[in-house]
Scaffold this active site. Sequence first.
Site, mmCIF file in Angstrom:
data_model
loop_
_atom_site.group_PDB
_atom_site.id
_atom_site.type_symbol
_atom_site.label_atom_id
_atom_site.label_comp_id
_atom_site.label_asym_id
_atom_site.label_seq_id
_atom_site.Cartn_x
_atom_site.Cartn_y
_atom_site.Cartn_z
ATOM 1 C CG PHE A 1 -16.831 -26.538 -53.200
ATOM 2 C CD1 PHE A 1 -17.075 -26.717 -51.844
ATOM 3 C CD2 PHE A 1 -17.873 -26.729 -54.087
ATOM 4 C CE1 PHE A 1 -18.334 -27.074 -51.387
ATOM 5 C CE2 PHE A 1 -19.138 -27.092 -53.645
ATOM 6 C CZ PHE A 1 -19.373 -27.264 -52.292
ATOM 7 C CB CYS B 1 -13.457 -19.673 -46.763
ATOM 8 S SG CYS B 1 -13.712 -18.717 -48.250
HETATM 9 C C1 UDX Z 1 -11.068 -22.945 -48.439
HETATM 10 C C2 UDX Z 1 -11.622 -24.241 -49.019
HETATM 11 O O1 UDX Z 1 -10.526 -25.155 -49.232
HETATM 12 C C3 UDX Z 1 -12.354 -23.975 -50.325
HETATM 13 O O2 UDX Z 1 -12.960 -25.170 -50.784
HETATM 14 C C4 UDX Z 1 -13.432 -22.923 -50.068
HETATM 15 O O3 UDX Z 1 -14.074 -22.594 -51.277
HETATM 16 C C5 UDX Z 1 -12.819 -21.668 -49.478
HETATM 17 O O4 UDX Z 1 -12.120 -22.008 -48.283
HETATM 18 P P1 UDX Z 1 -8.986 -21.366 -48.927
HETATM 19 O O5 UDX Z 1 -9.490 -20.518 -47.803
HETATM 20 O O6 UDX Z 1 -8.546 -20.707 -50.179
HETATM 21 O O7 UDX Z 1 -10.081 -22.439 -49.342
HETATM 22 O O8 UDX Z 1 -7.705 -22.158 -48.369
HETATM 23 P P2 UDX Z 1 -7.342 -23.643 -47.988
HETATM 24 O O9 UDX Z 1 -6.383 -24.183 -48.962
HETATM 25 O O10 UDX Z 1 -8.526 -24.469 -47.698
HETATM 26 O O11 UDX Z 1 -6.540 -23.389 -46.631
HETATM 27 C C6 UDX Z 1 -7.181 -22.796 -45.517
HETATM 28 C C7 UDX Z 1 -6.239 -22.703 -44.350
HETATM 29 O O12 UDX Z 1 -5.961 -23.977 -43.823
HETATM 30 C C8 UDX Z 1 -4.887 -22.072 -44.662
HETATM 31 O O13 UDX Z 1 -4.523 -21.225 -43.603
HETATM 32 C C9 UDX Z 1 -3.963 -23.258 -44.763
HETATM 33 O O14 UDX Z 1 -2.615 -22.950 -44.470
HETATM 34 C C10 UDX Z 1 -4.555 -24.188 -43.723
HETATM 35 N N1 UDX Z 1 -4.282 -25.605 -43.964
HETATM 36 C C11 UDX Z 1 -4.786 -26.220 -45.062
HETATM 37 C C12 UDX Z 1 -3.526 -26.307 -43.043
HETATM 38 O O15 UDX Z 1 -3.050 -25.770 -42.036
HETATM 39 N N2 UDX Z 1 -3.317 -27.632 -43.271
HETATM 40 C C13 UDX Z 1 -3.813 -28.284 -44.350
HETATM 41 O O16 UDX Z 1 -3.580 -29.496 -44.467
HETATM 42 C C14 UDX Z 1 -4.564 -27.545 -45.279
#
Ligand code: UDX
Length: 436
Positions: free
Chosen positions: A151, A262
């Site tokens: 995760f 992801c």
């Molecule tokens: C995600 C999951 O969080 C992680 O548990 C899984 O293993 C892989 O996918 P990741 O893709 O590294 O991780 O990024 P994450 O921090 O979840 O952000 C994903 C996207 O959502 C980014 O584009 C981020 O900018 C966006 N985001 C995240 C938002 O727009 N708002 C938020 O509040 C959080």
Amino acid sequence: MRVSMIGAGYVGLVSSACFADFGHHVTCIDKDARRIAALNNGELPIYEPGLADMVAADLRQGRLEFTADAARVGEADVVFLAVGTPSRRGDGHADLSHIFAAVREIAPLLSATAIVVTKSTVPVGTGDEIARMLREERPDAEIAVASNPEFMREGAAVYDFKHPDRILIGSDDLRARTILAEIYRPLYLNAAPMLYVSRRTAELIKYAANAFLAAKISLINEIADLCECVGADVQDVARGIGLDNRIGGKFLHPGPGFGGSCLPKDALALIKTAHEHGTRLRIVETIAAVNEERKRAMARKVVAALDGSVRGKTVAVLGLAFKPNTDDTRDSPAIPLIKELQDLGADVRAYDPAGMEQAKSQLPEVTYCGGAYAAAEGAEALVIATEWEPFRALDLARLKSVMARPVIVDLRNIYRVEEMCRAGFRYVAVGRAGVA
Ligand code: UDX
């Protein structure tokens, strides 16, 4: 414990280094001989804070090895599969060809009592298929197959690996459960909860978690749009709802839509899984569609901030990676935003502290700059697409002096409206009243 990791990509590298740090002996195997040679020279193919130092220390201390020789799996008690499961072109289904190719390759080489564990995100039932393949190839062996999804977030992967909210062990096999518990023992001592479930359940938990996170983001994004219509402040709304323990304050930051390797692809794969089982996940379908539309729609904010047209105008974009602290531009909202701006006739200059190399193949027509102020040079609008730390405290007077017009479109809400007002900028944010 002797561990093999198949795949030296994001998940494989971080997991290998962290397991080695726990004291296990890890052999990380990848077909890409050039990647392996670079890794053995201490050169990492990805940018991830803290990882290079850990890999260097583990290599020095002989706990971590990189090799292209698949036969080395034969030495391992546990073999993790951490190869990519990208979206299959055209239908959104997770492409399992790399996983199955890896299984076919290692099947004759595994020890007769190995535990094979999927760490890659794989659709429900993939573990069953791997078990079937291994039984067919090795009928006399007692190889167990488990699911142990990861995760971690990019940019915070090492921290997340070492401080997980939970460790998920998907297997009904007692031996597999015991050995995996042993591998994660250093974290168990840190009180990370260990959750034992069936293999299929573990596979689904991973997708359900990502769908839920995507839902939170999409919901707050939609509320942000409404805030703009009704004159409310989405930051306050997010705080107001997030303080409710049942909701929780995380993943309620509005922005240009979720990206990365992801969340978008896992939503599509989950939708596909449901279809294959004769059912539909209408909420997830809507989230995926709404998020894709949102990414391109962000260009409209820039158009509005520039009085209805960007044609012939220079626009600076800060941030190309899908989030800070990574060089990953996969499904980054900045990419469709820039394409749309270019389609509308804008001339785009951009800067990202780590993501420019990756972006170049997707965005060949952009002028790549050496820093934020260089990108802003002569621009009529500056768009903040990724909330990198260095973009959070820009010298506004300097910025104003290099730009052709003082217009900022802040898609990550990292500035205070009053501050921008004082500095004399036209400021457009997400779900908040800006400065006209
Ligand atoms: C995600 C999951 O969080 C992680 O548990 C899984 O293993 C892989 O996918 P990741 O893709 O590294 O991780 O990024 P994450 O921090 O979840 O952000 C994903 C996207 O959502 C980014 O584009 C981020 O900018 C966006 N985001 C995240 C938002 O727009 N708002 C938020 O509040 C959080």
